[in-house]
Design a protein around this motif. Structure first.
Motif, PDB file in Angstrom:
ATOM      1  N   TRP A 245      49.888  95.927 222.569  1.00 43.63           N
ATOM      2  CA  TRP A 245      49.001  94.864 221.998  1.00 43.63           C
ATOM      3  C   TRP A 245      47.322  94.868 222.735  1.00 43.63           C
ATOM      4  CZ3 TRP A 245      49.665  90.536 218.566  1.00 43.63           C
ATOM      5  CH2 TRP A 245      50.702  90.857 217.492  1.00 43.63           C
ATOM      6  N   SER A 246      47.483  95.449 223.847  1.00 45.71           N
ATOM      7  CA  SER A 246      45.982  95.480 224.447  1.00 45.71           C
ATOM      8  C   SER A 246      44.947  96.352 223.690  1.00 45.71           C
ATOM      9  CB  SER A 246      45.995  96.102 226.047  1.00 45.71           C
ATOM     10  OG  SER A 246      46.414  97.264 225.752  1.00 45.71           O
ATOM     11  N   ILE A 247      45.492  97.180 222.779  1.00 48.33           N
ATOM     12  CA  ILE A 247      44.821  98.011 221.984  1.00 48.33           C
ATOM     13  C   ILE A 247      44.141  97.005 220.818  1.00 48.33           C
ATOM     14  CG2 ILE A 247      44.748  99.641 220.033  1.00 48.33           C
ATOM     15  CD1 ILE A 247      47.264 100.939 221.567  1.00 48.33           C
ATOM     16  N   ILE A 248      44.807  96.030 220.225  1.00 56.26           N
ATOM     17  CA  ILE A 248      44.211  95.253 219.274  1.00 56.26           C
ATOM     18  C   ILE A 248      43.199  94.286 219.773  1.00 56.26           C
ATOM     19  CG2 ILE A 248      45.013  93.185 217.864  1.00 56.26           C
ATOM     20  CD1 ILE A 248      47.792  94.012 218.141  1.00 56.26           C
ATOM     21  N   GLY A 249      43.373  93.629 221.006  1.00 52.61           N
ATOM     22  CA  GLY A 249      42.359  92.795 221.796  1.00 52.61           C
ATOM     23  C   GLY A 249      41.150  93.681 222.582  1.00 52.61           C
ATOM     24  N   ASP A 250      41.728  94.040 223.559  1.00 54.53           N
ATOM     25  CA  ASP A 250      40.855  94.401 224.750  1.00 54.53           C
ATOM     26  C   ASP A 250      40.208  95.710 224.249  1.00 54.53           C
ATOM     27  OD1 ASP A 250      39.794  94.261 227.608  1.00 54.53           O
ATOM     28  OD2 ASP A 250      40.856  96.293 227.577  1.00 54.53           O
ATOM     29  N   LEU A 254      40.635  94.588 216.722  1.00 50.95           N
ATOM     30  CA  LEU A 254      41.273  94.832 215.377  1.00 50.95           C
ATOM     31  C   LEU A 254      41.377  93.546 214.581  1.00 50.95           C
ATOM     32  CD1 LEU A 254      43.749  97.678 216.219  1.00 50.95           C
ATOM     33  CD2 LEU A 254      41.237  97.908 215.513  1.00 50.95           C
ATOM     34  N   ASN A 255      41.468  93.768 213.484  1.00 49.11           N
ATOM     35  CA  ASN A 255      41.885  92.541 212.510  1.00 49.11           C
ATOM     36  C   ASN A 255      43.186  92.983 211.988  1.00 49.11           C
ATOM     37  OD1 ASN A 255      39.322  91.472 212.333  1.00 49.11           O
ATOM     38  ND2 ASN A 255      38.673  93.330 211.075  1.00 49.11           N
ATOM     39  N   ILE A 256      44.154  92.155 212.001  1.00 47.53           N
ATOM     40  CA  ILE A 256      45.534  92.310 211.702  1.00 47.53           C
ATOM     41  C   ILE A 256      45.925  91.416 210.798  1.00 47.53           C
ATOM     42  CG2 ILE A 256      47.968  92.502 212.725  1.00 47.53           C
ATOM     43  CD1 ILE A 256      46.241  94.728 214.086  1.00 47.53           C
ATOM     44  N   HIS A 257      46.310  91.768 209.612  1.00 43.75           N
ATOM     45  CA  HIS A 257      46.623  90.995 208.552  1.00 43.75           C
ATOM     46  C   HIS A 257      48.007  91.347 208.108  1.00 43.75           C
ATOM     47  CE1 HIS A 257      42.178  90.652 207.210  1.00 43.75           C
ATOM     48  NE2 HIS A 257      42.573  90.147 208.324  1.00 43.75           N
ATOM     49  N   GLY A 258      48.893  90.378 207.798  1.00 43.08           N
ATOM     50  CA  GLY A 258      50.117  90.519 207.075  1.00 43.08           C
ATOM     51  C   GLY A 258      49.767  90.496 205.523  1.00 43.08           C
ATOM     52  N   ALA A 259      50.827  90.907 204.857  1.00 43.57           N
ATOM     53  CA  ALA A 259      50.780  90.774 203.401  1.00 43.57           C
ATOM     54  C   ALA A 259      52.089  90.665 202.969  1.00 43.57           C
ATOM     55  CB  ALA A 259      50.280  92.161 202.838  1.00 43.57           C
ATOM     56  N   HIS A 260      52.419  89.556 202.044  1.00 44.73           N
ATOM     57  CA  HIS A 260      53.737  89.006 201.640  1.00 44.73           C
ATOM     58  C   HIS A 260      53.735  88.759 200.359  1.00 44.73           C
ATOM     59  CE1 HIS A 260      57.797  87.409 201.863  1.00 44.73           C
ATOM     60  NE2 HIS A 260      57.152  86.359 201.640  1.00 44.73           N
ATOM     61  N   LEU A 261      54.652  89.488 199.289  1.00 44.87           N
ATOM     62  CA  LEU A 261      54.678  89.278 197.993  1.00 44.87           C
ATOM     63  C   LEU A 261      53.344  89.319 197.155  1.00 44.87           C
ATOM     64  CD1 LEU A 261      56.945  85.949 198.135  1.00 44.87           C
ATOM     65  CD2 LEU A 261      57.681  88.405 198.483  1.00 44.87           C
ATOM     66  N   GLY A 262      53.479  88.811 196.095  1.00 40.85           N
ATOM     67  CA  GLY A 262      52.025  89.193 195.308  1.00 40.85           C
ATOM     68  C   GLY A 262      51.548  87.922 194.707  1.00 40.85           C
ATOM     69  N   PRO A 263      51.155  86.891 195.449  1.00 40.66           N
ATOM     70  CA  PRO A 263      50.538  85.673 194.934  1.00 40.66           C
ATOM     71  C   PRO A 263      49.219  85.798 193.955  1.00 40.66           C
ATOM     72  CG  PRO A 263      49.901  85.796 197.379  1.00 40.66           C
ATOM     73  CD  PRO A 263      50.851  87.107 196.833  1.00 40.66           C
ATOM     74  N   TYR A 264      49.273  85.086 192.934  1.00 41.24           N
ATOM     75  CA  TYR A 264      48.111  85.054 192.064  1.00 41.24           C
ATOM     76  C   TYR A 264      47.800  86.686 191.353  1.00 41.24           C
ATOM     77  CZ  TYR A 264      47.782  80.421 193.928  1.00 41.24           C
ATOM     78  OH  TYR A 264      48.036  79.130 194.368  1.00 41.24           O
ATOM     79  N   CYS A 265      48.729  87.302 191.446  1.00 38.20           N
ATOM     80  CA  CYS A 265      48.435  88.764 191.100  1.00 38.20           C
ATOM     81  C   CYS A 265      48.963  89.125 189.678  1.00 38.20           C
ATOM     82  CB  CYS A 265      48.745  89.781 192.178  1.00 38.20           C
ATOM     83  SG  CYS A 265      47.676  89.726 193.702  1.00 38.20           S
ATOM     84  N   TYR A 266      49.920  88.391 189.421  1.00 39.99           N
ATOM     85  CA  TYR A 266      50.899  88.732 188.102  1.00 39.99           C
ATOM     86  C   TYR A 266      50.064  88.903 187.081  1.00 39.99           C
ATOM     87  CZ  TYR A 266      55.568  88.584 190.544  1.00 39.99           C
ATOM     88  OH  TYR A 266      56.687  89.025 191.431  1.00 39.99           O
ATOM     89  N   PRO A 267      49.208  88.117 186.700  1.00 39.44           N
ATOM     90  CA  PRO A 267      48.684  88.585 185.373  1.00 39.44           C
ATOM     91  C   PRO A 267      47.744  89.800 185.278  1.00 39.44           C
ATOM     92  CG  PRO A 267      48.482  86.043 185.950  1.00 39.44           C
ATOM     93  CD  PRO A 267      48.858  86.761 187.089  1.00 39.44           C
ATOM     94  N   ARG A 268      47.322  89.944 186.356  1.00 41.58           N
ATOM     95  CA  ARG A 268      46.513  91.322 186.513  1.00 41.58           C
ATOM     96  C   ARG A 268      47.627  92.445 186.609  1.00 41.58           C
ATOM     97  NH1 ARG A 268      42.996  91.420 191.568  1.00 41.58           N
ATOM     98  NH2 ARG A 268      44.333  89.755 192.247  1.00 41.58           N
ATOM     99  N   SER A 269      48.408  92.273 187.200  1.00 42.32           N
ATOM    100  CA  SER A 269      49.684  93.122 187.546  1.00 42.32           C
ATOM    101  C   SER A 269      50.157  93.705 186.012  1.00 42.32           C
ATOM    102  CB  SER A 269      50.605  92.908 188.106  1.00 42.32           C
ATOM    103  OG  SER A 269      51.571  93.858 188.449  1.00 42.32           O
ATOM    104  N   ILE A 270      50.540  92.765 185.141  1.00 45.47           N
ATOM    105  CA  ILE A 270      50.873  92.691 183.874  1.00 45.47           C
ATOM    106  C   ILE A 270      49.875  93.596 183.022  1.00 45.47           C
ATOM    107  CG2 ILE A 270      51.475  91.772 181.775  1.00 45.47           C
ATOM    108  CD1 ILE A 270      52.815  89.509 183.472  1.00 45.47           C
ATOM    109  N   ASP A 271      48.652  93.140 183.071  1.00 48.65           N
ATOM    110  CA  ASP A 271      47.458  93.621 182.193  1.00 48.65           C
ATOM    111  C   ASP A 271      47.228  95.206 182.857  1.00 48.65           C
ATOM    112  OD1 ASP A 271      45.298  93.628 180.816  1.00 48.65           O
ATOM    113  OD2 ASP A 271      44.112  93.948 182.398  1.00 48.65           O
ATOM    114  N   TYR A 272      47.227  95.680 184.111  1.00 46.30           N
ATOM    115  CA  TYR A 272      46.948  96.947 184.495  1.00 46.30           C
ATOM    116  C   TYR A 272      48.229  97.780 183.846  1.00 46.30           C
ATOM    117  CZ  TYR A 272      43.230  95.524 187.502  1.00 46.30           C
ATOM    118  OH  TYR A 272      41.989  94.949 187.862  1.00 46.30           O
ATOM    119  N   LEU A 273      49.401  97.368 184.153  1.00 47.36           N
ATOM    120  CA  LEU A 273      50.619  98.157 183.546  1.00 47.36           C
ATOM    121  C   LEU A 273      50.372  98.391 182.254  1.00 47.36           C
ATOM    122  CD1 LEU A 273      52.866  96.835 186.267  1.00 47.36           C
ATOM    123  CD2 LEU A 273      52.289  99.247 185.908  1.00 47.36           C
ATOM    124  N   TYR A 274      49.919  97.366 181.420  1.00 55.07           N
ATOM    125  CA  TYR A 274      50.346  97.552 180.079  1.00 55.07           C
ATOM    126  C   TYR A 274      49.142  98.198 179.503  1.00 55.07           C
ATOM    127  CZ  TYR A 274      50.277  95.954 175.000  1.00 55.07           C
ATOM    128  OH  TYR A 274      50.609  95.782 173.811  1.00 55.07           O
TER     129      TYR A 274
END
Length: 312
Positions: A245-250, A254-274
């Protein structure tokens, strides 16, 4: 079928205590409305005969996260296919969306291959957004499975400078190349860190997105990022990983971001696939009748194909 279904089936530690069996699996789905409870038509704008989908999470609508509109991080965190009776999944002829569901109407003529990818594409969109990709960036994507190949297509809409995809399977890397990856790296055949450094003047990648669920990829990602780079953790891991973890800070800040599920993305997802902005045909490689779900699990665990679709 999702890779996490296989990890759950084999008893990965992350599911213990949260899973409430016996439960019907399945959180990537869509279907036809056959019956509506009181007020459902008005609340969600659907009628009998419509195609519809519910987001994979079934939020409680009471916790601090739900109250703030951050429903995808609901403290109770029931997800279809994992909680008995509360959120039974889709590997069945019929499925019930409860009163707290997030329901979206879909085009009546959407193809099955497109409809089953709405959930994973929504997740892919959210992960790519978390990467905060800028014009000209070098982006490394670890994993060319379903989510990786969907992320790749979304990344291209951000116009990065180059997209580098890593995986251990040659056939998946070939698909990534066909879908627009600039460079592919088989991590079994060459050192991905050295290769990325050589492609970036020695600096490293601007953004690294982990979509493989392969623990060593975490260490590789931290090593191949440039200083002040961004790491997005999306993969679902069947085992724990250890990193310096010293790589991340010292060393790199780095910017460490988690990503979980697909909030507020379903309408665009439907549209892009359609509309075919995102193409499903290279991703849905196997179609099985619902009754052959065990064969699907076996193929999933054996790593055959990309996306396995069950059809009632």
């Amino acid at each position: 079928m999702c890779g996490s279904d296989g990890k759950c089936y084999t008893g990965a530690e992350m599911f213990q205590g949260w899973l409430k069996p016996p439960v019907t699996p399945g959180h990537e789905f869509f279907g036809t409305v056959v019956e509506l409870g009181e007020g459902a038509a008005e609340k969600w704008g659907v009628k009998v005969g419509d195609k519809a989908i519910a987001e994979q999470i079934y939020p409680c609508d009471r916790c601090r996260y739900c109250a703030r509109g951050q429903y995808w991080m609901c403290e109770k965190h029931d997800i279809y296919g994992f909680q008995r009776e509360v959120a039974e999944g889709s590997w069945a002829e019929y499925m019930r969306f409860g009163p707290h569901a997030r329901v979206h109407r879909m085009p009546g003529d959407i193809r099955r291959e497109a409809g089953v990818l709405v959930e994973p594409l929504a997740c892919a969109m959210h992960a790519v957004e978390r990467g905060e990709i800028q014009l000209g960036d070098t982006v490394v994507l670890a994993g060319a499975g379903t989510l990786g190949l969907l992320m790749l297509q979304v990344m291209k809409l951000k116009h990065p400078g180059q997209i580098i995809v890593t995986d251990v399977k040659a056939e998946r890397l070939e698909k990534a190349k066909a879908l627009g990856a600039d460079v592919t790296i088989n991590v079994k055949e060459s050192d991905p860190v050295a290769r990325v450094k050589s492609l970036t003047g020695g600096y490293g990648a601007d953004v690294f997105i982990e979509a493989s669920g392969y623990a060593p990829a975490v260490v590789q990602g931290l090593d191949m990022l440039r200083k002040l780079g961004t790491f997005v953790a999306f993969g679902v891991f069947g085992e724990k990983t250890v990193a310096d973890w010293s790589i991340i800070g010292d060393r790199k800040e780095l910017n460490i971001h988690g990503a979980h599920l697909g909030p507020y993305c379903y309408p665009r997802s439907i549209d892009y696939l359609y509309r075919g902005v995102v193409k499903p045909d290279a991703i849905v490689t196997t179609r099985l009748p619902l009754s052959a779900f065990q064969e699907g699990i076996d193929q999933l665990l054996a790593g055959k194909g990309i996306k396995i679709m069950l059809e009632p």
